[in-house]
Scaffold this motif. Structure first.
Motif: not given
Length: 125
Positions: A74-82, A94-111
């Motif tokens: 959860x912490x890594x997902x939040x850091x990914x979003x930030x 500006x990108x859509x919120x859909x792309x933003x959460x997809x990218x943030x979740x991807x970075x969070x899982x990767x971290x």
């Protein structure tokens, strides 16, 4: 050396992948990509089923490690979003919120996955 068939770390990564797939769904819903939606839902079902099977195979002591790993996820997902929010604010239009959460979740899982790998490497030394 024989590796364990399952571990709480593997389950936490599998659950992270499930969250990632769910976070990607709105992106494909908005784009009208029905085939990708079906594939993501099917992959989600397979990964979730594998995580459940692996969880059932865990010993009780290994199961006790899972809540801490899920908090770490959860912490890594939040850091990914930030991090993705900062990245897109500084370097993209500006990108859509859909792309933003997809990218943030991807970075969070990767971290999360990399941090588990680095932790295991340090313990092996």
């Amino acid at each position: 050396m024989q590796r364990a068939p399952t571990s709480p770390e593997r389950i936490s990564v599998a659950l992270g992948l499930c969250v990632l797939m769910l976070a990607a769904l709105p992106r494909y819903l908005a784009g009208g990509h029905e085939t990708r939606q079906i594939l993501i839902v099917a992959a989600f079902a397979l990964v979730a089923a594998a995580a459940i099977v692996q969880w059932r195979m865990l010993s009780s002591t290994a199961r006790q490690k899972l809540p801490a790993l899920l908090k770490r996820l959860i912490v890594m997902m939040l850091l990914g979003m930030i991090a993705m929010g900062c990245w897109h604010a500084l370097f993209t239009d500006w990108i859509s919120w859909q792309v933003f959460i997809s990218h943030g979740a991807t970075l969070g899982v990767l971290m999360h996955t990399l941090s588990l790998w680095w932790k295991k490497e340090r313990q092996a030394e």
